[in-house]
Design a protein around this motif. Sequence first.
Motif, PDB file in Angstrom:
ATOM      1  N   MET B   1     -32.287 -18.067 -28.467  1.00 41.41           N
ATOM      2  CA  MET B   1     -31.389 -17.016 -27.978  1.00 41.41           C
ATOM      3  C   MET B   1     -30.147 -17.666 -27.366  1.00 41.41           C
ATOM      4  SD  MET B   1     -32.211 -13.939 -25.315  1.00 41.41           S
ATOM      5  CE  MET B   1     -33.117 -15.004 -24.221  1.00 41.41           C
ATOM      6  N   ASN B   2     -28.963 -17.391 -27.920  1.00 42.79           N
ATOM      7  CA  ASN B   2     -27.752 -17.958 -27.353  1.00 42.79           C
ATOM      8  C   ASN B   2     -27.253 -17.065 -26.226  1.00 42.79           C
ATOM      9  OD1 ASN B   2     -25.514 -19.450 -26.880  1.00 42.79           O
ATOM     10  ND2 ASN B   2     -24.389 -18.777 -28.685  1.00 42.79           N
ATOM     11  N   GLN B   3     -27.243 -17.589 -25.003  1.00 42.55           N
ATOM     12  CA  GLN B   3     -26.856 -16.785 -23.845  1.00 42.55           C
ATOM     13  C   GLN B   3     -25.457 -17.144 -23.385  1.00 42.55           C
ATOM     14  OE1 GLN B   3     -28.268 -14.374 -22.190  1.00 42.55           O
ATOM     15  NE2 GLN B   3     -30.338 -14.294 -22.947  1.00 42.55           N
ATOM     16  N   SER B   4     -24.647 -17.727 -24.284  1.00 39.39           N
ATOM     17  CA  SER B   4     -23.310 -18.107 -23.876  1.00 39.39           C
ATOM     18  C   SER B   4     -22.350 -17.904 -25.028  1.00 39.39           C
ATOM     19  CB  SER B   4     -23.315 -19.575 -23.466  1.00 39.39           C
ATOM     20  OG  SER B   4     -22.000 -20.019 -23.273  1.00 39.39           O
ATOM     21  N   PHE B   5     -21.082 -17.674 -24.698  1.00 37.07           N
ATOM     22  CA  PHE B   5     -20.068 -17.602 -25.741  1.00 37.07           C
ATOM     23  C   PHE B   5     -19.737 -18.996 -26.277  1.00 37.07           C
ATOM     24  CE2 PHE B   5     -18.740 -13.516 -23.677  1.00 37.07           C
ATOM     25  CZ  PHE B   5     -18.893 -12.726 -24.798  1.00 37.07           C
ATOM     26  N   TYR B   6     -19.966 -19.996 -25.442  1.00 35.25           N
ATOM     27  CA  TYR B   6     -19.552 -21.355 -25.782  1.00 35.25           C
ATOM     28  C   TYR B   6     -20.241 -21.852 -27.055  1.00 35.25           C
ATOM     29  CZ  TYR B   6     -19.107 -26.418 -25.452  1.00 35.25           C
ATOM     30  OH  TYR B   6     -18.866 -27.728 -25.728  1.00 35.25           O
ATOM     31  N   LEU B   7     -19.430 -22.390 -27.959  1.00 37.03           N
ATOM     32  CA  LEU B   7     -19.979 -22.956 -29.200  1.00 37.03           C
ATOM     33  C   LEU B   7     -19.686 -24.454 -29.196  1.00 37.03           C
ATOM     34  CD1 LEU B   7     -18.671 -20.138 -31.569  1.00 37.03           C
ATOM     35  CD2 LEU B   7     -21.027 -20.481 -30.813  1.00 37.03           C
ATOM     36  N   ASP B   8     -20.741 -25.220 -29.136  1.00 37.66           N
ATOM     37  CA  ASP B   8     -20.596 -26.670 -29.011  1.00 37.66           C
ATOM     38  C   ASP B   8     -20.170 -27.281 -30.342  1.00 37.66           C
ATOM     39  OD1 ASP B   8     -20.653 -29.137 -27.945  1.00 37.66           O
ATOM     40  OD2 ASP B   8     -22.828 -29.349 -27.894  1.00 37.66           O
ATOM     41  N   ARG B   9     -18.954 -27.797 -30.404  1.00 35.10           N
ATOM     42  CA  ARG B   9     -18.447 -28.460 -31.608  1.00 35.10           C
ATOM     43  C   ARG B   9     -17.737 -29.751 -31.192  1.00 35.10           C
ATOM     44  NH1 ARG B   9     -20.626 -24.284 -33.366  1.00 35.10           N
ATOM     45  NH2 ARG B   9     -19.696 -22.685 -34.683  1.00 35.10           N
ATOM     46  N   ALA B  10     -17.761 -30.717 -32.087  1.00 36.82           N
ATOM     47  CA  ALA B  10     -17.051 -31.976 -31.794  1.00 36.82           C
ATOM     48  C   ALA B  10     -15.635 -31.854 -32.346  1.00 36.82           C
ATOM     49  CB  ALA B  10     -17.788 -33.139 -32.432  1.00 36.82           C
ATOM     50  N   LEU B 123     -10.538 -15.710 -26.918  1.00 38.58           N
ATOM     51  CA  LEU B 123     -11.759 -16.206 -27.561  1.00 38.58           C
ATOM     52  C   LEU B 123     -11.633 -17.688 -27.914  1.00 38.58           C
ATOM     53  CD1 LEU B 123     -12.512 -13.093 -29.776  1.00 38.58           C
ATOM     54  CD2 LEU B 123     -13.953 -13.965 -27.937  1.00 38.58           C
ATOM     55  N   LEU B 124     -10.412 -18.098 -28.275  1.00 31.79           N
ATOM     56  CA  LEU B 124     -10.173 -19.533 -28.538  1.00 31.79           C
ATOM     57  C   LEU B 124     -10.587 -20.363 -27.328  1.00 31.79           C
ATOM     58  CD1 LEU B 124      -6.656 -20.225 -30.106  1.00 31.79           C
ATOM     59  CD2 LEU B 124      -8.886 -20.821 -31.024  1.00 31.79           C
ATOM     60  N   VAL B 125     -10.283 -19.863 -26.140  1.00 30.90           N
ATOM     61  CA  VAL B 125     -10.626 -20.583 -24.902  1.00 30.90           C
ATOM     62  C   VAL B 125     -12.125 -20.497 -24.638  1.00 30.90           C
ATOM     63  CG1 VAL B 125     -10.261 -20.700 -22.408  1.00 30.90           C
ATOM     64  CG2 VAL B 125      -8.347 -20.132 -23.919  1.00 30.90           C
ATOM     65  N   VAL B 126     -12.645 -19.270 -24.674  1.00 33.82           N
ATOM     66  CA  VAL B 126     -14.039 -19.049 -24.265  1.00 33.82           C
ATOM     67  C   VAL B 126     -15.019 -19.732 -25.217  1.00 33.82           C
ATOM     68  CG1 VAL B 126     -15.785 -17.253 -23.997  1.00 33.82           C
ATOM     69  CG2 VAL B 126     -13.524 -16.909 -23.050  1.00 33.82           C
ATOM     70  N   TYR B 127     -14.750 -19.669 -26.528  1.00 33.93           N
ATOM     71  CA  TYR B 127     -15.670 -20.275 -27.494  1.00 33.93           C
ATOM     72  C   TYR B 127     -15.649 -21.807 -27.444  1.00 33.93           C
ATOM     73  CZ  TYR B 127     -16.822 -15.927 -29.973  1.00 33.93           C
ATOM     74  OH  TYR B 127     -17.305 -14.692 -30.303  1.00 33.93           O
ATOM     75  N   ALA B 128     -14.553 -22.363 -26.927  1.00 35.69           N
ATOM     76  CA  ALA B 128     -14.426 -23.828 -26.995  1.00 35.69           C
ATOM     77  C   ALA B 128     -14.473 -24.495 -25.625  1.00 35.69           C
ATOM     78  CB  ALA B 128     -13.113 -24.197 -27.701  1.00 35.69           C
ATOM     79  N   THR B 129     -14.834 -23.722 -24.584  1.00 34.92           N
ATOM     80  CA  THR B 129     -14.848 -24.313 -23.240  1.00 34.92           C
ATOM     81  C   THR B 129     -16.215 -24.147 -22.608  1.00 34.92           C
ATOM     82  OG1 THR B 129     -12.526 -23.708 -23.023  1.00 34.92           O
ATOM     83  CG2 THR B 129     -13.664 -24.375 -21.016  1.00 34.92           C
TER      84      THR B 129
END
Lengths: 278, 261
Positions: B1-10, B123-129
């Motif tokens: 279950m993903n409980q965060s907007f953050y998407l971990d990417r390199a 969303l650019l900020v939230v997904y990548a921070t």
Amino acid sequence: MSSLAVEQLGFQYVQAKSDALRGITFEVPSSSITAIVGANGAGKSTLCYALAGFIPHFFKGNMRGAVRVNGMDSKQTPLAQLVTQVGLAFQNPFNQISGAKLTVSEEIAFGLENLGVPRAEMETRIARALELFGLEQVAHQSPYALSGGQQQRLALASIFVMEPPVMVLDEPTSQLDPQGTREVMAAIQTLAAQGRTIVLVEHKLEWIAELATRVLVLHHGELVAQGAPREILQCADEWGLNETRYARAARMARERGLVAKDVLLPQTLEQATNFFRV
Amino acid sequence: MNQSFYLDRASGWHALHPLTKIAVAFALSVTAFCVRWDFISVALFVFVVIPFAVWGNIWRPVLRATFTVILPLAVSLALIQGFFFPGAQDVLFQIGPFALKREGLEFAFVTGTRLMLIAGAGLLVVYATHPADLALALVQAGAPYPLAYIIVTAIQLLPEMQARADGILKAQQARGLETTGSLRVRVSALLPLLAPLVYGALENVQERALALDARAFRAPRAKTSWRVLRDTLAQRALRWLLVMFSILLIVASVFVPLFIR
């Protein structure tokens, strides 16, 4: 030496018509597991809040008597200082997750960050907590992705890592299945083995009989009995508690005249084995 | 279950300091409001937000979430403004007593695309921070610690609430609650879904507050951080430039009848 000393403690919540606690006095020796039992509404959670300093610092009301933690009076000591002396864990592991961290390691670090612990020391403490509570394999997972037992172990690890000498655990297994309960109880045993003083509120009397060195019985806000688990749990049903399956089986055997009447009822598997062998 | 907007990417976009990403999103939003050209938001979305989303390898979720939020809003904007825009004259077509007017549709287009840009940039900020990085960056920038915590947990709370809502929906459906079909059926299903969701959230507040205090949340001492934020001189300079640019744009838009129209 006692870690916790409670003297004539009484408490009435604001707007409550009666006292939640009345005239409670006891001491908790260092490095012991002291269990608190009682029916619903007996005042167990209120007592936990008082032991950890949340009464009077968080919950307002009329507090009488005193709670001393390693010599510090809980009324005079700020909560932020008390939490380094007494850790408190709650029933619902989900509600103990900070919500601001994405991994188990980060979640454990939360309390240390708040205490201003340097990062190098954090690493050591977190690694130790992960190992002690068997969370190494899930260190990089989200706290929300864990099972109930793992989440409760995480809650215990998050308190443990702050290194309070006393840990008060308010029904930490109430929402867990048998496997989760076993995991958490093993963690509690580990804590005690590490020299922590544990105060455990628990309904599962078989575990109390297994782990606790001493049992306190609360009934309608009063401390009505205290002593060794096997003696105290003989009268579990008098205080509205469900006796252990071993005690129940032994009681039935006694009622049918299969065993002597003057022998104490067994509370653990080991005691039951000896009881029925006689 | 993903409980965060953050998407971990390199990605390089992920590696930027949170304040740099916020400054980019802020500058984009300010530009959309200050530059008087009807297509500015679309242009910025296509030529800035999407490339950045591709750079961060988050273009799919950014586009999906942006359009999921914006499309229903855009449709209602177009209908309300198209038919009821005050002072509009240019009738495109008439349905009974209601006339769809060009000025209203133009206003709906500008407003809708601005919202699309703001949502996309956010969303650019939230997904990548990483939320902890965001909190740390805010505290280091001078925000009070409790405020930073509230901002981060509020962002985190949305997926958690969504997961809870899904659970409640399934539980209510299992008990025979009709949640699909006509509008009337859907509206009548709202109360049995919302009531446990809101009540459950409120019920947990006290225990959550206790749990925070049990972990020295209000300890009056300097906090430390488990995570380490990387910042560079170039990023600090870029942030200043973006902030100055945004301020200049706001000032200019007040005093000068600005740009392309």
